[in-house]
Design a protein around this motif. Structure first.
Motif, PDB file in Angstrom:
ATOM      1  N   SER A   1       0.626  -1.186  -0.215  1.00 37.45           N
ATOM      2  CA  SER A   1      -0.379  -0.181   0.187  1.00 37.45           C
ATOM      3  C   SER A   1       1.099   1.384  -0.006  1.00 37.45           C
ATOM      4  O   SER A   1       1.118   1.992  -1.046  1.00 37.45           O
ATOM      5  CB  SER A   1      -0.901  -0.072   1.211  1.00 37.45           C
ATOM      6  OG  SER A   1      -1.628   1.301   1.485  1.00 37.45           O
ATOM      7  N   PHE A   2       1.804   1.538   0.790  1.00 33.68           N
ATOM      8  CA  PHE A   2       2.881   1.870   0.641  1.00 33.68           C
ATOM      9  C   PHE A   2       3.560   2.790  -0.373  1.00 33.68           C
ATOM     10  O   PHE A   2       3.513   3.420  -1.241  1.00 33.68           O
ATOM     11  CB  PHE A   2       3.813   2.699   2.031  1.00 33.68           C
ATOM     12  CG  PHE A   2       5.549   3.053   2.069  1.00 33.68           C
ATOM     13  CD1 PHE A   2       5.126   3.988   2.373  1.00 33.68           C
ATOM     14  CD2 PHE A   2       6.298   2.920   1.391  1.00 33.68           C
ATOM     15  CE1 PHE A   2       6.050   5.344   1.963  1.00 33.68           C
ATOM     16  CE2 PHE A   2       7.515   3.354   1.114  1.00 33.68           C
ATOM     17  CZ  PHE A   2       7.376   5.003   1.426  1.00 33.68           C
ATOM     18  N   LEU A   3       3.610   1.330  -1.099  1.00 34.50           N
ATOM     19  CA  LEU A   3       4.477   1.705  -2.804  1.00 34.50           C
ATOM     20  C   LEU A   3       3.454   2.438  -3.715  1.00 34.50           C
ATOM     21  O   LEU A   3       3.634   2.867  -4.031  1.00 34.50           O
ATOM     22  CB  LEU A   3       5.495   0.600  -2.579  1.00 34.50           C
ATOM     23  CG  LEU A   3       6.604   0.177  -1.952  1.00 34.50           C
ATOM     24  CD1 LEU A   3       6.987  -1.426  -1.973  1.00 34.50           C
ATOM     25  CD2 LEU A   3       7.494   0.773  -2.252  1.00 34.50           C
ATOM     26  N   VAL A   4       2.617   1.470  -3.819  1.00 31.80           N
ATOM     27  CA  VAL A   4       1.558   2.621  -4.777  1.00 31.80           C
ATOM     28  C   VAL A   4       0.824   3.724  -4.104  1.00 31.80           C
ATOM     29  O   VAL A   4       1.216   4.005  -5.860  1.00 31.80           O
ATOM     30  CB  VAL A   4      -0.157   1.168  -4.538  1.00 31.80           C
ATOM     31  CG1 VAL A   4      -1.171   2.041  -5.310  1.00 31.80           C
ATOM     32  CG2 VAL A   4       0.115   0.134  -4.549  1.00 31.80           C
ATOM     33  N   THR A   5       0.588   4.347  -3.770  1.00 25.15           N
ATOM     34  CA  THR A   5       0.767   5.403  -3.145  1.00 25.15           C
ATOM     35  C   THR A   5       1.764   6.432  -3.516  1.00 25.15           C
ATOM     36  O   THR A   5       1.121   7.140  -4.190  1.00 25.15           O
ATOM     37  CB  THR A   5       0.241   5.567  -1.871  1.00 25.15           C
ATOM     38  OG1 THR A   5      -0.900   5.383  -1.173  1.00 25.15           O
ATOM     39  CG2 THR A   5       0.154   7.051  -1.798  1.00 25.15           C
ATOM     40  N   LYS A   6       2.623   6.059  -3.085  1.00 18.25           N
ATOM     41  CA  LYS A   6       3.869   6.761  -3.432  1.00 18.25           C
ATOM     42  C   LYS A   6       4.302   6.950  -4.743  1.00 18.25           C
ATOM     43  O   LYS A   6       4.639   7.936  -4.887  1.00 18.25           O
ATOM     44  CB  LYS A   6       5.335   5.735  -2.525  1.00 18.25           C
ATOM     45  CG  LYS A   6       6.731   6.447  -2.757  1.00 18.25           C
ATOM     46  CD  LYS A   6       7.422   5.522  -2.256  1.00 18.25           C
ATOM     47  CE  LYS A   6       9.203   6.773  -2.502  1.00 18.25           C
ATOM     48  NZ  LYS A   6       9.918   6.388  -4.197  1.00 18.25           N
ATOM     49  N   HIS A   7       4.209   5.442  -6.012  1.00 18.16           N
ATOM     50  CA  HIS A   7       4.558   5.227  -6.481  1.00 18.16           C
ATOM     51  C   HIS A   7       3.513   6.282  -8.050  1.00 18.16           C
ATOM     52  O   HIS A   7       3.980   6.827  -8.700  1.00 18.16           O
ATOM     53  CB  HIS A   7       5.340   4.520  -7.395  1.00 18.16           C
ATOM     54  CG  HIS A   7       6.606   3.854  -6.567  1.00 18.16           C
ATOM     55  ND1 HIS A   7       7.684   4.171  -7.067  1.00 18.16           N
ATOM     56  CD2 HIS A   7       6.740   2.466  -6.162  1.00 18.16           C
ATOM     57  CE1 HIS A   7       8.583   3.668  -5.966  1.00 18.16           C
ATOM     58  NE2 HIS A   7       8.189   2.958  -5.720  1.00 18.16           N
ATOM     59  N   LEU A   8       2.620   6.004  -7.481  1.00 15.14           N
ATOM     60  CA  LEU A   8       1.014   7.005  -8.424  1.00 15.14           C
ATOM     61  C   LEU A   8       2.004   8.177  -7.991  1.00 15.14           C
ATOM     62  O   LEU A   8       1.269   9.121  -9.475  1.00 15.14           O
ATOM     63  CB  LEU A   8      -0.002   5.680  -8.116  1.00 15.14           C
ATOM     64  CG  LEU A   8      -0.376   4.690  -8.429  1.00 15.14           C
ATOM     65  CD1 LEU A   8      -2.033   4.304  -7.969  1.00 15.14           C
ATOM     66  CD2 LEU A   8      -0.115   4.602  -9.906  1.00 15.14           C
ATOM     67  N   ASP A   9       2.015   8.681  -7.019  1.00 15.80           N
ATOM     68  CA  ASP A   9       1.849  10.207  -7.477  1.00 15.80           C
ATOM     69  C   ASP A   9       3.118  10.786  -7.833  1.00 15.80           C
ATOM     70  O   ASP A   9       2.757  11.889  -8.507  1.00 15.80           O
ATOM     71  CB  ASP A   9       2.242  10.455  -4.942  1.00 15.80           C
ATOM     72  CG  ASP A   9       1.086  10.387  -4.575  1.00 15.80           C
ATOM     73  OD1 ASP A   9      -0.231   9.737  -5.045  1.00 15.80           O
ATOM     74  OD2 ASP A   9       1.299  10.012  -3.100  1.00 15.80           O
ATOM     75  N   GLU A  10       3.898   9.715  -8.003  1.00 16.72           N
ATOM     76  CA  GLU A  10       5.154   9.932  -8.474  1.00 16.72           C
ATOM     77  C   GLU A  10       5.045  10.360 -10.297  1.00 16.72           C
ATOM     78  O   GLU A  10       5.112  11.069 -10.676  1.00 16.72           O
ATOM     79  CB  GLU A  10       6.142   9.352  -8.348  1.00 16.72           C
ATOM     80  CG  GLU A  10       7.009   9.501  -7.114  1.00 16.72           C
ATOM     81  CD  GLU A  10       8.198   8.679  -6.991  1.00 16.72           C
ATOM     82  OE1 GLU A  10       8.222   7.135  -7.504  1.00 16.72           O
ATOM     83  OE2 GLU A  10       8.623   8.858  -5.365  1.00 16.72           O
ATOM     84  N   ILE A  11       3.992   9.108 -10.417  1.00 16.85           N
ATOM     85  CA  ILE A  11       4.131   9.003 -11.744  1.00 16.85           C
ATOM     86  C   ILE A  11       3.117   9.879 -12.557  1.00 16.85           C
ATOM     87  O   ILE A  11       2.735  10.310 -13.490  1.00 16.85           O
ATOM     88  CB  ILE A  11       3.027   7.682 -12.234  1.00 16.85           C
ATOM     89  CG1 ILE A  11       4.495   6.445 -11.718  1.00 16.85           C
ATOM     90  CG2 ILE A  11       2.504   7.449 -13.599  1.00 16.85           C
ATOM     91  CD1 ILE A  11       3.584   5.301 -11.634  1.00 16.85           C
ATOM     92  N   PHE A  12       1.645  10.455 -11.500  1.00 17.53           N
ATOM     93  CA  PHE A  12       1.171  11.256 -11.783  1.00 17.53           C
ATOM     94  C   PHE A  12       1.264  11.824 -11.896  1.00 17.53           C
ATOM     95  O   PHE A  12       0.417  13.239 -12.841  1.00 17.53           O
ATOM     96  CB  PHE A  12      -0.467  11.397 -11.161  1.00 17.53           C
ATOM     97  CG  PHE A  12      -1.299   9.926 -10.958  1.00 17.53           C
ATOM     98  CD1 PHE A  12      -1.422   9.059 -11.578  1.00 17.53           C
ATOM     99  CD2 PHE A  12      -2.466  10.348 -10.236  1.00 17.53           C
ATOM    100  CE1 PHE A  12      -1.560   8.223 -11.802  1.00 17.53           C
ATOM    101  CE2 PHE A  12      -2.630   8.444  -9.820  1.00 17.53           C
ATOM    102  CZ  PHE A  12      -2.602   7.569 -10.523  1.00 17.53           C
ATOM    103  N   LYS A  13       2.286  12.506 -11.059  1.00 19.57           N
ATOM    104  CA  LYS A  13       3.214  14.123 -10.972  1.00 19.57           C
ATOM    105  C   LYS A  13       3.542  14.084 -12.683  1.00 19.57           C
ATOM    106  O   LYS A  13       3.148  14.864 -13.782  1.00 19.57           O
ATOM    107  CB  LYS A  13       3.603  14.323  -9.720  1.00 19.57           C
ATOM    108  CG  LYS A  13       4.600  15.908  -9.656  1.00 19.57           C
ATOM    109  CD  LYS A  13       5.243  15.726  -8.407  1.00 19.57           C
ATOM    110  CE  LYS A  13       5.704  17.347  -8.870  1.00 19.57           C
ATOM    111  NZ  LYS A  13       6.250  18.303  -7.207  1.00 19.57           N
ATOM    112  N   LYS A  14       4.049  13.266 -12.739  1.00 19.31           N
ATOM    113  CA  LYS A  14       5.039  13.994 -14.090  1.00 19.31           C
ATOM    114  C   LYS A  14       4.186  13.254 -15.338  1.00 19.31           C
ATOM    115  O   LYS A  14       4.401  14.424 -15.911  1.00 19.31           O
ATOM    116  CB  LYS A  14       6.091  11.886 -13.696  1.00 19.31           C
ATOM    117  CG  LYS A  14       7.311  12.388 -15.375  1.00 19.31           C
ATOM    118  CD  LYS A  14       7.685  10.758 -15.435  1.00 19.31           C
ATOM    119  CE  LYS A  14       8.683  11.071 -16.391  1.00 19.31           C
ATOM    120  NZ  LYS A  14      10.425   9.395 -16.273  1.00 19.31           N
ATOM    121  N   GLU A  15       3.163  13.215 -15.067  1.00 17.46           N
ATOM    122  CA  GLU A  15       2.088  12.417 -16.397  1.00 17.46           C
ATOM    123  C   GLU A  15       1.152  13.666 -16.638  1.00 17.46           C
ATOM    124  O   GLU A  15       0.525  13.404 -17.849  1.00 17.46           O
ATOM    125  CB  GLU A  15       1.765  10.954 -16.683  1.00 17.46           C
ATOM    126  CG  GLU A  15       3.003   9.997 -16.458  1.00 17.46           C
ATOM    127  CD  GLU A  15       3.588  10.382 -18.076  1.00 17.46           C
ATOM    128  OE1 GLU A  15       3.074  10.671 -18.924  1.00 17.46           O
ATOM    129  OE2 GLU A  15       4.822   9.018 -17.962  1.00 17.46           O
TER     130      GLU A  15
END
Length: 383
Positions: free
Chosen positions: A69-83
């Protein structure tokens, strides 16, 4: 972390994320460390609890899920910001592999706020027409409507409110409210409140005038005299005319912008807008002491059919909102804290909790942003 992103129709986005074994083991260890520090285990000092003891007590699956759950939230936030992705609602997560000392992978499926392709909207030109001048005839007809509604009301002596008017007007704009006087009121032929001061049976004709429209009648609905009532009605009609002109300008502006810009609206946004329209219809019916079911029977239709009929309007509403939002961002429209606080002053917040107050401020901020953007666009294109 590696990912692949696919965009589909109407804002559908699918993101597949692969996280290395090293990264997942580190996240697992971080969760174990937090548990060791924050939870009490008999016989062990905080932060000094062996991993196997924590796994036996908490459960490996629980730790795995927390790390995932921690990694899903962390990496989706990064991806959404980048994209540059804004998710509409929470993503659906499908986990492909989740095990201790192993890589971790998952796929997130979501609906994203659609991207808007703006044309050169500043080249648009929309003609602003002058409001129709209010003639003496308009004022007289409106006062006549008020008087007819006043006479048709059945108000019991001494009551504070009246029932809805039985009469119907002839479609002319009418006096919305008295600027002076408080107390009892009736509804005029268009459903607007008309205040009056004296306790009287409305069937009683005013004296001194053949049709009953005189100073005494004007006083009963809150004006000083007939001349004052005429002035109030004229001001009200002038505002109505000005509002009609402004609404016409905005509708023409929106029509032109819809032709110019490109945006594909997700179904979730259209459905939300249909829900809002149905709520407004229901509220309007309740003001007439009617229910939505009764309205549907009168129109010989169903709720599903009504929603289908409203869909084109709802889609255009959403498109306009998205387009205007994009224009506001491009033009760097700003909303100040002072503007938000001033707008919120008119709302009773005594019974609101902190979350509700924050929601109110967010709502005010969006409303002010939209109003300022619309004003900016109208000034740029209206001629």
């Amino acid at each position: 972390m590696q990912y692949t992103l696919n965009r589909g129709e109407k804002g559908r986005v699918e993101v597949k994320v692969d996280i290395s074994k090293v990264a997942f083991v580190a996240a697992y260890g971080d969760i174990v460390e937090v548990i060791s520090r924050d939870q009490k285990f008999p016989g062990f000092r905080p932060g000094k609890i062996p991993v196997n003891v924590i796994e036996d007590k908490i459960g490996v699956n629980k730790i795995l899920n927390d790390a995932a759950s921690f990694l899903v939230t962390k990496h989706l936030d990064e991806i959404f910001k980048k994209e540059n992705i804004t998710a509409l609602g929470s993503p659906n997560i499908a986990v492909h592999s989740l095990a201790k000392d192993s890589p971790f992978s998952f796929t997130a499926t979501l609906t994203a706020k659609p991207q808007v392709k703006l044309g050169d909207w500043k080249k648009l030109k929309v003609k602003r027409v002058k409001p129709k001048e209010v003639a003496e005839k308009d004022v007289s007809e409106s006062i006549k409507n008020i008087h007819e509604a006043y006479q048709k009301q059945k108000v019991a002596k001494g009551t504070e409110e009246t029932k809805e008017s039985e009469g119907a007007g002839d479609g002319q704009p009418s006096f919305a409210k008295a600027s002076e006087g408080q107390g009892k009121f009736i509804y005029d032929a268009r459903g607007n409140k008309v205040f009056f001061k004296e306790k009287t049976k409305v069937a009683e004709e005013s004296k001194g005038s053949k049709d009953g429209i005189d100073d005494e009648f004007a006083k009963k609905i809150g004006a000083r005299d007939l001349k004052h009532l005429q002035e109030l009605v004229r001001v009200d009609l002038e505002k109505i005319m000005a509002d009609q002109v402004e609404a016409k300008l905005e509708n023409e502006l929106f029509d032109e912008i819809l032709k110019l810009a490109e945006v594909e609206v997700p179904d979730i946004l259209i459905d939300d807008e249909i829900n809002r329209i149905v709520v407004r219809i229901t509220q309007n019916l309740e003001q007439q002491n009617k229910k939505l079911d009764d309205y549907l029977k009168e129109e010989n239709t169903t709720l599903d059919a009504l929603r289908a009929k409203l869909r084109p309007q709802a889609e255009n509403n959403v498109k306009i909102t998205l387009i205007m939002d994009e224009i506001g961002k491009k033009e760097k429209v700003q909303v100040t804290r002072e503007e938000i606080e001033n707008a919120a002053k008119g709302v009773d917040q005594a019974k609101l909790d902190e979350k509700q107050k924050a929601d109110l401020r967010n709502y005010m901020a969006v409303s002010i942003f939209q109003a300022k953007t619309l004003d900016l666009v109208k000034k740029a294109v209206a001629i």
